[in-house]
Design an enzyme around this catalytic site. Structure first.
Site: not given
Ligand SMILES: Cc1cc2nc3c(=O)[nH]c(=O)nc-3n(C[C@H](O)[C@H](O)[C@H](O)COP(=O)(O)OP(=O)(O)OC[C@H]3O[C@@H](n4cnc5c(N)ncnc54)[C@H](O)[C@@H]3O)c2cc1C
Length: 529
Positions: A116, A244, A292, A353, A388
């Site tokens: 990438e 994005h 990007r 994003h 990032r």
């Molecule tokens: C369209 C898109 C494409 C992407 N592509 C990539 C990629 O190819 N590679 C890469 O490395 N990253 C990518 N990213 C970024 C990556 O997906 C995220 O940074 C990562 O998934 C975040 O994971 P997380 O566990 O921190 O949060 P999340 O997966 O967002 O989980 C958050 C959790 O917290 C919970 N929560 C939030 N607030 C509260 C609250 N007050 N009380 C209780 N629960 C709460 C939610 O319910 C959820 O369960 C992408 C992001 C997007 C949006």
């Protein structure tokens, strides 16, 4: 009601679930994992590209991944954090696979690695183009199967508990602030319960929803960052918001907005104004194939000077059948809106994003508040610096989930529940009948952030955002004191808080660096226009 768990995990994306599985494996206590909607709704499930890790040492090495990360971060990444993630990434991949996540392999049984933008080698593990969905699926199955983990869906964390709730005055200078759990809204009773924990993990994900247009799902309101900040934790690098460049412009679909993959520009799509004029020649010799952040800034600039809501991607010169074959999903989606991408331009605009900053943590994933860890997008490990590198966020979440779990397991026996934490006090509050106040304020936050704290900033725009947010803050805090706590008002409070943090840290950074671009401290000529 009071509930007691040795480990409280707030968030059920890749960060929360990897950590929960790692601590549960030890059998050292009860684990509760709460998430504010259903377990499948998380940013993690939206990730498309993949996960960066050096797995083929014949051609790739850690040094190259480290360098790529530092260059992408505009040279302000924390070297220790970068080394920590890059060197532990292969083990984190093994853990994901053991939990049941599948990555694509080639005919020789080796990982089918993609390359990438910004990566000097092929090191992106993926599962077709829905890697995040596969990760969420695999981890959800493992978590639901694990008897040591209690999953509580639709449970909304309102506030974390510290000495402040025991009547001690806590300021940003107070040493040894400790976290004793969290107040959590119970969906059945609509009451706020007290969850006491020996160790708490914040894994609440990103903040995209504070902008009017985002690729993130609606849950991304930055709750964890706001809760930790109110509890006086250190929050860092919030000015670095990644945008994005191209989501589908559709005012009725903004959270999440539909992503138009960057591969489309690789395939030959050309960026144009709605009147057909090309504009990328003004910004970068690579035209529509520029990186990007450059493309996002160029689109933002064109939209601002022409007063447009969107620009266009033009594929009409490409073979229609080939376009449909390459992008069947996008073709169908646009057609459902009356746009035949083989004959018409696609309206696109940039959208929020990814948040590079967040709750500052050390190499163990522990925040400045003792017994409170933060992992995933809500945390700031220092890995990303000013920007990032693609596919570095999912791997960061797993590596730090494992480090936090290891450290928490070493520490947990030093802590107990023997504290008289008062239950949530909602005496004298009323049910909010004025819901319109909340929906309108949420909309205003999005507009303020998109218009004044977006891709290109200035001192004047940031000052205006600050003043507007201040007004919303006063109004919302007053309302919050009067009404019973609901998810909606809590999210609004958090969004204002996060908006304020992004704005303040943007004001404090007196340079254009990484994702933070300001016309008052320009880097490129067009920023001064
Ligand atoms: C369209 C898109 C494409 C992407 N592509 C990539 C990629 O190819 N590679 C890469 O490395 N990253 C990518 N990213 C970024 C990556 O997906 C995220 O940074 C990562 O998934 C975040 O994971 P997380 O566990 O921190 O949060 P999340 O997966 O967002 O989980 C958050 C959790 O917290 C919970 N929560 C939030 N607030 C509260 C609250 N007050 N009380 C209780 N629960 C709460 C939610 O319910 C959820 O369960 C992408 C992001 C997007 C949006």
């Amino acid at each position: 009601m009071i509930q007691k768990f040795d480990f409280l995990v707030i968030g059920g994306g890749i960060a929360g679930m990897s950590y929960a599985l790692s601590v549960a494996k030890s059998g050292k206590g009860k684990v509760a994992l709460v998430c504010k909607t259903t377990l499948d709704e998380a940013n993690t499930a939206k990730a498309q590209g993949g996960v960066a890790a050096v797995t083929n040492l014949d051609v790739d090495n850690f040094e190259k991944h480290i360098n790529d990360t530092i260059i992408a971060g505009d040279y302000i990444s924390d070297l220790a954090a970068v080394k920590h993630v890059v060197c532990n990434a292969p083990n984190a991949i093994k853990a994901l696979v053991q939990w049941g996540v599948e990555f694509d392999k080639n005919g020789k049984g080796e990982y089918d690695l993609h390359r990438e933008g910004g990566h000097s080698d092929f090191r992106i593990l993926h599962h077709a183009d829905d890697t995040g969905f596969e990760i969420q699926r695999g981890l959800m199955a493992a978590v639901r199967k694990n008897e040591n983990i209690t999953v509580l869906e639709n449970h909304y964390a309102v506030e974390i508990i510290t000495q402040h709730h025991l009547g001690v005055q806590v300021t940003r200078k107070t040493p040894n602030i400790e976290c004793y759990g969290a107040y959590i809204l119970n969906p059945e009773t609509q009451k706020v319960d007290t969850f006491l924990s020996k160790v708490t993990l914040m894994a609440t994900g990103g903040v995209g929803a504070v902008y009017a247009m985002t690729s993130n799902p609606v849950i991304a309101t930055g709750d964890g960052i706001a809760m930790a900040y109110r509890a006086k934790a250190t929050v860092k690098d919030m000015e670095f918001v990644q945008f994005h460049p191209t989501v589908l412009y559709n005012p009725s679909e903004t959270h999440p907005a539909f992503l138009i993959t960057e591969a489309m520009r690789g395939y030959g799509a050309v960026l144009r104004l709605p009147n057909g004029k090309e504009f990328m020649q003004k910004y970068d010799e690579r035209l529509s194939l520029a990186p990007r952040d450059i493309v996002a800034r160029a689109i933002d600039h064109e939209m601002k000077i022409h007063g447009l809501d969107y620009v266009c991607l033009d594929l009409t010169h490409k073979d229609a059948e080939e376009t449909k074959r390459h992008f069947p999903h996008i073709y169908e989606k646009c057609l459902s809106m009356g746009i035949d991408i083989t004959k018409q331009y696609i309206p696109v605009c940039p959208s929020a994003h990814y948040m590079c900053g967040g709750i500052k943590v050390d190499l163990n994933g522990e925040s400045s508040i003792s017994r409170l860890y933060a992992v995933g997008e809500c945390s700031c490990t220092g890995l990303h610096g000013g920007n990032r590198l693609a596919s570095n966020s999912l791997i960061e979440a797993v590596v730090y989930a494992q480090s936090a779990a290891e450290h928490a397991l070493l520490m947990v026996d030093n802590y107990d529940f023997n504290l008289k934490v008062p239950e949530w006090n909602d005496e004298g509050t009323l049910t909010n009948e004025e819901h319109v106040l909340i929906t309108q304020s949420v909309r205003e936050v999005g507009e303020i952030m998109s218009n004044y704290v977006g891709i290109v900033r200035s001192n004047l725009r940031l000052k205006r955002a600050w003043d507007r947010l201040d007004l919303l803050y006063e109004e919302t805090e007053e309302l919050f004191k009067r009404v019973t706590a609901t998810k909606d008002i809590c999210e609004l409070r958090n969004m204002i808080n996060v908006g304020y943090l992004i704005t303040r840290q943007a004001i404090e950074r007196k340079e254009s660096r990484g994702l933070h671009y300001t016309v008052d401290y320009p880097k490129h000529a067009y920023d001064q226009q």
